[in-house]
Motif scaffolding. Structure first.
Motif, PDB file in Angstrom:
ATOM      1  N   LEU A  88       0.820  -1.209   0.000  1.00  0.00           N
ATOM      2  CA  LEU A  88       0.000   0.000   0.000  1.00  0.00           C
ATOM      3  C   LEU A  88       0.857   1.263   0.000  1.00  0.00           C
ATOM      4  O   LEU A  88       0.391   2.342  -0.364  1.00  0.00           O
ATOM      5  N   ASP A  89       2.121   1.130   0.345  1.00  0.00           N
ATOM      6  CA  ASP A  89       3.028   2.278   0.396  1.00  0.00           C
ATOM      7  C   ASP A  89       3.195   2.975  -0.951  1.00  0.00           C
ATOM      8  O   ASP A  89       3.494   4.160  -0.997  1.00  0.00           O
ATOM      9  N   TYR A  90       3.015   2.252  -2.058  1.00  0.00           N
ATOM     10  CA  TYR A  90       3.117   2.889  -3.375  1.00  0.00           C
ATOM     11  C   TYR A  90       2.062   3.982  -3.535  1.00  0.00           C
ATOM     12  O   TYR A  90       2.251   4.917  -4.300  1.00  0.00           O
ATOM     13  N   LEU A  91       0.984   3.852  -2.832  1.00  0.00           N
ATOM     14  CA  LEU A  91      -0.091   4.838  -2.861  1.00  0.00           C
ATOM     15  C   LEU A  91       0.019   5.801  -1.681  1.00  0.00           C
ATOM     16  O   LEU A  91      -0.123   7.009  -1.832  1.00  0.00           O
ATOM     17  N   HIS A  92       0.300   5.248  -0.515  1.00  0.00           N
ATOM     18  CA  HIS A  92       0.294   6.031   0.726  1.00  0.00           C
ATOM     19  C   HIS A  92       1.417   7.062   0.788  1.00  0.00           C
ATOM     20  O   HIS A  92       1.179   8.237   1.113  1.00  0.00           O
ATOM     21  N   LEU A  93       2.650   6.644   0.481  1.00  0.00           N
ATOM     22  CA  LEU A  93       3.780   7.573   0.605  1.00  0.00           C
ATOM     23  C   LEU A  93       3.662   8.756  -0.352  1.00  0.00           C
ATOM     24  O   LEU A  93       3.809   9.911   0.082  1.00  0.00           O
ATOM     25  N   PRO A  94       3.350   8.549  -1.644  1.00  0.00           N
ATOM     26  CA  PRO A  94       3.174   9.723  -2.517  1.00  0.00           C
ATOM     27  C   PRO A  94       2.029  10.642  -2.063  1.00  0.00           C
ATOM     28  O   PRO A  94       2.164  11.864  -2.110  1.00  0.00           O
ATOM     29  N   ALA A  95       0.928  10.048  -1.614  1.00  0.00           N
ATOM     30  CA  ALA A  95      -0.196  10.870  -1.138  1.00  0.00           C
ATOM     31  C   ALA A  95       0.239  11.691   0.075  1.00  0.00           C
ATOM     32  O   ALA A  95      -0.070  12.887   0.172  1.00  0.00           O
ATOM     33  N   TRP A  96       0.976  11.059   0.992  1.00  0.00           N
ATOM     34  CA  TRP A  96       1.415  11.769   2.190  1.00  0.00           C
ATOM     35  C   TRP A  96       2.384  12.904   1.845  1.00  0.00           C
ATOM     36  O   TRP A  96       2.299  14.002   2.403  1.00  0.00           O
ATOM     37  N   VAL A  97       3.289  12.663   0.914  1.00  0.00           N
ATOM     38  CA  VAL A  97       4.233  13.711   0.507  1.00  0.00           C
ATOM     39  C   VAL A  97       3.460  14.923  -0.012  1.00  0.00           C
ATOM     40  O   VAL A  97       3.745  16.067   0.363  1.00  0.00           O
ATOM     41  N   GLU A  98       2.453  14.687  -0.838  1.00  0.00           N
ATOM     42  CA  GLU A  98       1.677  15.809  -1.384  1.00  0.00           C
ATOM     43  C   GLU A  98       0.851  16.498  -0.311  1.00  0.00           C
ATOM     44  O   GLU A  98       0.725  17.727  -0.307  1.00  0.00           O
ATOM     45  N   ILE A  99       0.307  15.738   0.625  1.00  0.00           N
ATOM     46  CA  ILE A  99      -0.441  16.345   1.733  1.00  0.00           C
ATOM     47  C   ILE A  99       0.468  17.297   2.502  1.00  0.00           C
ATOM     48  O   ILE A  99       0.104  18.443   2.767  1.00  0.00           O
ATOM     49  N   VAL A 100       1.647  16.831   2.858  1.00  0.00           N
ATOM     50  CA  VAL A 100       2.576  17.673   3.625  1.00  0.00           C
ATOM     51  C   VAL A 100       3.020  18.870   2.789  1.00  0.00           C
ATOM     52  O   VAL A 100       3.082  19.998   3.286  1.00  0.00           O
ATOM     53  N   ARG A 101       3.303  18.641   1.513  1.00  0.00           N
ATOM     54  CA  ARG A 101       3.742  19.740   0.645  1.00  0.00           C
ATOM     55  C   ARG A 101       2.704  20.853   0.602  1.00  0.00           C
ATOM     56  O   ARG A 101       3.036  22.041   0.630  1.00  0.00           O
ATOM     57  N   LEU A 102       1.430  20.489   0.573  1.00  0.00           N
ATOM     58  CA  LEU A 102       0.369  21.490   0.426  1.00  0.00           C
ATOM     59  C   LEU A 102      -0.167  22.039   1.736  1.00  0.00           C
ATOM     60  O   LEU A 102      -0.818  23.081   1.726  1.00  0.00           O
ATOM     61  N   THR A 103       0.089  21.362   2.844  1.00  0.00           N
ATOM     62  CA  THR A 103      -0.556  21.796   4.089  1.00  0.00           C
ATOM     63  C   THR A 103       0.401  22.341   5.138  1.00  0.00           C
ATOM     64  O   THR A 103      -0.060  22.800   6.183  1.00  0.00           O
ATOM     65  N   THR A 104       1.713  22.282   4.890  1.00  0.00           N
ATOM     66  CA  THR A 104       2.643  22.816   5.888  1.00  0.00           C
ATOM     67  C   THR A 104       3.534  23.885   5.275  1.00  0.00           C
ATOM     68  O   THR A 104       3.871  23.834   4.099  1.00  0.00           O
ATOM     69  N   ASP A 105       3.904  24.826   6.092  1.00  0.00           N
ATOM     70  CA  ASP A 105       4.806  25.887   5.649  1.00  0.00           C
ATOM     71  C   ASP A 105       6.256  25.418   5.614  1.00  0.00           C
ATOM     72  O   ASP A 105       7.092  26.057   4.978  1.00  0.00           O
ATOM     73  N   GLU A 106       6.570  24.317   6.305  1.00  0.00           N
ATOM     74  CA  GLU A 106       7.939  23.842   6.406  1.00  0.00           C
ATOM     75  C   GLU A 106       8.388  23.028   5.194  1.00  0.00           C
ATOM     76  O   GLU A 106       9.571  22.749   5.040  1.00  0.00           O
ATOM     77  N   ALA A 107       7.455  22.597   4.360  1.00  0.00           N
ATOM     78  CA  ALA A 107       7.819  21.781   3.203  1.00  0.00           C
ATOM     79  C   ALA A 107       8.669  22.607   2.235  1.00  0.00           C
ATOM     80  O   ALA A 107       8.369  23.769   1.971  1.00  0.00           O
ATOM     81  N   PRO A 108       9.735  22.003   1.701  1.00  0.00           N
ATOM     82  CA  PRO A 108      10.550  22.750   0.746  1.00  0.00           C
ATOM     83  C   PRO A 108       9.783  23.013  -0.544  1.00  0.00           C
ATOM     84  O   PRO A 108       8.848  22.284  -0.886  1.00  0.00           O
ATOM     85  N   GLU A 109      10.179  24.045  -1.249  1.00  0.00           N
ATOM     86  CA  GLU A 109       9.579  24.353  -2.544  1.00  0.00           C
ATOM     87  C   GLU A 109       9.899  23.232  -3.528  1.00  0.00           C
ATOM     88  O   GLU A 109      10.993  22.671  -3.503  1.00  0.00           O
ATOM     89  N   LEU A 110       8.958  22.943  -4.384  1.00  0.00           N
ATOM     90  CA  LEU A 110       9.157  21.943  -5.427  1.00  0.00           C
ATOM     91  C   LEU A 110      10.066  22.542  -6.503  1.00  0.00           C
ATOM     92  O   LEU A 110       9.706  23.538  -7.134  1.00  0.00           O
ATOM     93  N   PRO A 111      11.266  21.968  -6.717  1.00  0.00           N
ATOM     94  CA  PRO A 111      12.172  22.518  -7.728  1.00  0.00           C
ATOM     95  C   PRO A 111      11.563  22.426  -9.134  1.00  0.00           C
ATOM     96  O   PRO A 111      10.881  21.449  -9.469  1.00  0.00           O
TER      97      PRO A 111
END
Length: 186
Positions: A88-111
């Motif tokens: 399930l990690d093939y789905l869960h990890l990418p979804a989690w990365v995007e959640i954090v990218r969009l919902t936290t100020d600490e996430a680095p900018e997407l190059p």
């Protein structure tokens, strides 16, 4: 989708929690060679290493943005195999990365150089989530697939809520759907 090659030395510049992203590329090569690997948090498996390196303590790292397209591609390549347990990690990890990218100020900018492949992969979570949902009625699969569908549609805040639901929350939502808005009212 054009993504950074797993043999490209540029992985060193896309840092993970511990520094150089070269170890992330090694883990992805291991998954590409044996995509049905499983693992649990802290067991030293490839999945445990990827979660620790890419999504450590609720943070994400540049290497996560480079890894997501590979994870989605590998997952999409094996989800049609009806005879194997697909991590399930093939789905869960990418979804989690995007959640954090969009919902936290600490996430680095997407190059910029990773953006096209990353966004293509997030959009492809839609099909991958449906593939998982069609294979299983397990509650964890339903939860992660629902979150991934929301992420693919740009709704990271709701996706995060869905991932946090426990079995009681799901049972209450199901009961609400059966009884309608009057459920729980005197």
């Amino acid at each position: 989708m054009t993504m950074i090659s797993l043999s490209d030395p540029a992985w060193e510049n896309y840092t993970d929690c511990y520094g150089s992203g070269l170890r992330v590329a090694e883990c992805l090569r291991a998954l590409a060679a044996d995509p049905f690997q499983t693992g649990e948090a802290g067991d030293g498996s490839v999945w445990s290493q990827l979660w620790s390196r890419l999504a450590h303590d609720g943070d994400v790292y540049l290497a996560a943005y480079a890894a997501v397209p590979h994870l989605v591609q590998i997952g999409a390549g094996i989800v049609a195999d009806e005879h194997a347990a697909i991590p399930l990690d093939y789905l869960h990890l990418p979804a989690w990365v995007e959640i954090v990218r969009l919902t936290t100020d600490e996430a680095p900018e997407l190059p910029d150089e990773l953006a096209a492949a990353y966004h293509d992969a997030i959009g492809a979570l839609d099909d991958l989530a449906i593939g998982y949902a069609l294979r299983s009625s397990d509650i964890d699969v339903a939860r992660v697939a629902s979150a991934a569908l929301l992420v693919a549609r740009g709704d990271a805040a709701r996706a995060e809520v869905v991932l946090d639901w426990d079995d009681d929350d799901i049972a209450q939502a199901q009961q609400y759907l059966v009884d309608g808005p009057a459920f729980g009212m005197n």
